[in-house]
Enzyme design. Structure first.
Site, short mmCIF file in Angstrom:
data_model
loop_
_atom_site.label_atom_id
_atom_site.label_comp_id
_atom_site.label_asym_id
_atom_site.label_seq_id
_atom_site.Cartn_x
_atom_site.Cartn_y
_atom_site.Cartn_z
N SER A 53 34.86 76.49 30.53
CA SER A 53 35.54 76.91 29.30
C SER A 53 34.89 78.17 28.75
CB SER A 53 35.40 75.77 28.29
OG SER A 53 35.70 76.20 27.00
N TYR A 100 29.96 69.30 23.10
CA TYR A 100 30.99 69.52 24.12
C TYR A 100 30.66 70.76 24.94
CZ TYR A 100 35.18 71.38 26.28
OH TYR A 100 36.05 71.94 27.19
N LYS A 144 29.65 71.54 29.17
CA LYS A 144 30.20 72.55 30.10
C LYS A 144 29.07 73.44 30.64
CE LYS A 144 34.47 71.30 30.00
NZ LYS A 144 35.00 70.53 31.13
P1 NAD Z 1 43.23 66.37 28.74
O1 NAD Z 1 42.45 65.47 27.84
O2 NAD Z 1 44.69 66.50 28.51
O3 NAD Z 1 43.00 65.94 30.27
C1 NAD Z 1 41.80 65.39 30.72
C2 NAD Z 1 42.14 64.11 31.48
O4 NAD Z 1 40.93 63.52 31.97
C3 NAD Z 1 42.82 63.06 30.60
O5 NAD Z 1 44.02 62.65 31.23
C4 NAD Z 1 41.80 61.93 30.53
O6 NAD Z 1 42.42 60.67 30.44
C5 NAD Z 1 41.01 62.12 31.81
N1 NAD Z 1 39.63 61.63 31.76
C6 NAD Z 1 38.68 61.88 30.83
N2 NAD Z 1 37.53 61.26 31.14
C7 NAD Z 1 37.75 60.61 32.32
C8 NAD Z 1 36.93 59.79 33.16
N3 NAD Z 1 35.67 59.50 32.84
N4 NAD Z 1 37.47 59.29 34.29
C9 NAD Z 1 38.76 59.56 34.61
N5 NAD Z 1 39.58 60.32 33.86
C10 NAD Z 1 39.07 60.83 32.73
O7 NAD Z 1 42.52 67.79 28.70
P2 NAD Z 1 43.00 69.19 29.30
O8 NAD Z 1 43.33 70.07 28.17
O9 NAD Z 1 43.96 68.98 30.39
O10 NAD Z 1 41.60 69.71 29.89
C11 NAD Z 1 41.23 69.53 31.23
C12 NAD Z 1 39.83 70.09 31.43
O11 NAD Z 1 39.81 71.46 31.03
C13 NAD Z 1 38.75 69.41 30.60
O12 NAD Z 1 37.59 69.29 31.39
C14 NAD Z 1 38.53 70.35 29.45
O13 NAD Z 1 37.21 70.25 28.94
C15 NAD Z 1 38.76 71.69 30.12
N6 NAD Z 1 39.18 72.74 29.17
C16 NAD Z 1 40.26 72.52 28.37
C17 NAD Z 1 40.64 73.50 27.45
C18 NAD Z 1 41.78 73.26 26.50
O14 NAD Z 1 41.80 73.89 25.43
N7 NAD Z 1 42.75 72.41 26.80
C19 NAD Z 1 39.93 74.70 27.39
C20 NAD Z 1 38.86 74.90 28.25
C21 NAD Z 1 38.49 73.90 29.14
C1 WQD Z 2 42.05 78.83 17.60
C2 WQD Z 2 42.03 79.59 16.27
C3 WQD Z 2 40.87 78.43 14.51
C4 WQD Z 2 43.55 75.06 14.11
C5 WQD Z 2 38.75 75.44 21.26
C6 WQD Z 2 37.42 74.97 21.78
C7 WQD Z 2 37.13 75.64 23.10
C8 WQD Z 2 38.28 75.47 24.08
C9 WQD Z 2 39.59 75.86 23.48
C10 WQD Z 2 37.87 73.55 25.45
C11 WQD Z 2 40.67 79.53 15.55
C12 WQD Z 2 42.34 78.59 14.17
C13 WQD Z 2 42.95 76.23 14.52
C14 WQD Z 2 44.16 75.01 12.82
C15 WQD Z 2 43.56 77.32 12.48
N1 WQD Z 2 38.45 74.10 24.48
N2 WQD Z 2 42.96 77.34 13.72
N3 WQD Z 2 44.15 76.16 12.07
O1 WQD Z 2 38.42 77.04 18.57
O2 WQD Z 2 39.28 78.99 19.95
O3 WQD Z 2 38.69 76.85 21.05
O4 WQD Z 2 39.77 75.17 22.22
O5 WQD Z 2 37.03 74.02 26.15
O6 WQD Z 2 35.95 75.07 23.56
O7 WQD Z 2 36.42 75.28 20.83
O8 WQD Z 2 40.72 76.96 19.67
O9 WQD Z 2 42.95 76.21 18.98
O10 WQD Z 2 40.93 75.15 17.88
O11 WQD Z 2 41.51 77.53 17.37
O12 WQD Z 2 43.56 78.32 11.76
O13 WQD Z 2 44.68 73.98 12.38
O14 WQD Z 2 42.96 78.95 15.38
O15 WQD Z 2 40.08 78.58 13.36
O16 WQD Z 2 40.48 80.76 14.93
P1 WQD Z 2 39.20 77.53 19.71
P2 WQD Z 2 41.57 76.36 18.49
#
Ligand code: NAD
Ligand code: WQD
Length: 351
Positions: A134, A158, A162
């Site tokens: 991430s 969190y 990562k």
């Molecule tokens: P999500 O929660 O929709 O998907 C993750 C899936 O993993 C879920 O279906 C959950 O049930 C499953 N899971 C969690 N723990 C588990 C375990 N111990 N065993 C088996 N299954 C398990 O999330 P997403 O948005 O699809 O994210 C996927 C990956 O990408 C995550 O690792 C997340 O940290 C990373 N990521 C997401 C974002 C984002 O903003 N969505 C940003 C950066 C990184």
């Molecule tokens: C985006 C912008 C908020 C909600 C997060 C995690 C990051 C990654 C992606 C997993 C910011 C603003 C948000 C609201 C708002 N996830 N905001 N009102 O914080 O960039 O990243 O998700 O790895 O680790 O930290 O994403 O969508 O929460 O926020 O004004 O109700 O929107 O302040 O500026 P962020 P976000």
């Protein structure tokens, strides 16, 4: 090596937001896919819709197992039945606020789950992995755009999972050079499949901007709190690099091909973003345009720990993976709205 020999891919967390979209693309590209997911943050309906989207023939190449990576036995069962060419590892918990209140849950799930996965992969001689990292590993970057060789830091538990998991991947690969690991640092994934059949469906009140806007648009929430209007940006709101989830899905295919084709890949990180920054207020305006709905906003103080502006340098992914995001904010909002409008309560009828 292409996918013509029908490579078999294990997708952990494949029932989740990014997982479902990636599985659709994997099947369309000719891969066989096995999902393991404990459905902690997803529902089986999402997998059923993936099957519906790809049709009956490709569906035969998809299997689903409800299992938990914290139980080594659940992973072992899969590996003892079949050979996997590579693993795409999405499974993990991702709510920043929850991780601050309950870090043990995050360390247990994300770290223990991943270590169990590596152990089982090594035992069965499957040593190719695409890992969901991430942009959070850049912390509050001092410079933008973020480059892959920037110093890494975590701002919360969190983010630390990562960061640790990236370090663990680098250590494993350094000790056993036959491993090939790609670390994909996603920026802000949004949007949905263009069909409107799959999309993001967070449980409870969303933490992230786009699902929150979406729930305001369908009338589930009254207004959007805009966190921060005094940032040193053009309109005072914070800037992020939003990326369409279908672009992200294609980024995983590009990463897999890189793993198969490049024996020298080692353990390498790539940013997956568009390279463009969009402010919160610009995003609200774009969503209003796409949906034809007014999004009432309330200007609020900054959210603790938020950076002013974060966006990716996309050069490395373009050059080495041959991948570049196709979609802009307009398509992201169009597809997110299509998903919302067709599924105002997500995968359930009404909660
Ligand atoms: P999500 O929660 O929709 O998907 C993750 C899936 O993993 C879920 O279906 C959950 O049930 C499953 N899971 C969690 N723990 C588990 C375990 N111990 N065993 C088996 N299954 C398990 O999330 P997403 O948005 O699809 O994210 C996927 C990956 O990408 C995550 O690792 C997340 O940290 C990373 N990521 C997401 C974002 C984002 O903003 N969505 C940003 C950066 C990184
Ligand atoms: C985006 C912008 C908020 C909600 C997060 C995690 C990051 C990654 C992606 C997993 C910011 C603003 C948000 C609201 C708002 N996830 N905001 N009102 O914080 O960039 O990243 O998700 O790895 O680790 O930290 O994403 O969508 O929460 O926020 O004004 O109700 O929107 O302040 O500026 P962020 P976000």
């Amino acid at each position: 090596m292409g996918s013509s020999v029908e490579q078999n891919i294990l997708v952990t967390g494949g029932a989740g937001f990014i997982g479902t979209h990636t599985v659709v693309q994997l099947l369309k590209e000719g891969f066989k896919v096995s999902i393991i997911d404990n459905l902690d943050n997803s529902v089986i309906e999402a997998v059923d819709r993936v099957r519906e989207l790809v049709g009956p023939d490709l569906s035969k190449k998809l299997e689903f197992t409800q299992g938990d990576l914290r139980n080594k036995g659940d992973i072992e069962k899969l590996f003892s039945k079949q050979r996997f060419d590579a693993v795409i590892h999405f499974a993990g918990l991702k709510a920043v606020g929850e991780s601050v209140g309950n870090p043990r849950r995050y360390f247990d799930n994300n770290l223990v789950g991943t270590i169990n996965l590596y152990e089982t992969m090594a035992k069965h001689n499957c040593k190719m992995m695409v890992f969901s990292s991430s942009a959070t590993v850049y912390g509050q970057p001092e410079k933008i755009p973020c480059m892959e060789d920037f110093e890494l830091k975590a701002m919360n538990p969190y983010g630390r999972t990562k960061l640790f998991l990236e370090e663990i991947a680098r250590d494993i690969q350094a000790a056993e050079p036959e491993w090939r690991i790609v670390l994909l640092r996603y920026f802000n994934p949004v949007g949905a499949h263009e069909s409107g059949r799959i999309g993001e469906d967070p449980k409870g009140i969303p933490n992230n901007l786009m699902p929150y806007i979406q729930q305001v648009a369908v009338g589930r929430l009254p207004e959007l709190n805009v966190y921060g209007h005094d940032y040193p940006t053009e309109d005072g709101s914070a800037v992020r690099d939003y990326i369409h989830v279908m672009d992200l899905a294609d980024g995983h295919i590009a990463a897999l091909r890189k793993l198969f084709d490049d024996p020298k890949i080692g353990c390498t990180a790539y940013n997956l973003g568009t390279g463009r920054g969009t402010s919160v207020l610009e995003m609200v305006t774009a969503f209003e345009k796409a949906s034809g709905k007014k999004i009432p906003i309330k200007l609020c103080p900054r959210r603790l720990g938020d950076a002013t502006a974060v966006y990716a340098s996309t050069e490395k992914a373009e050059k080495e993976l041959g991948w570049k995001a196709k979609y802009g904010v307009e398509e992201m909002c169009r597809d997110q709205w299509n998903w919302a409008n067709n599924n105002p309560w997500g995968y359930q009828k009404k909660r």
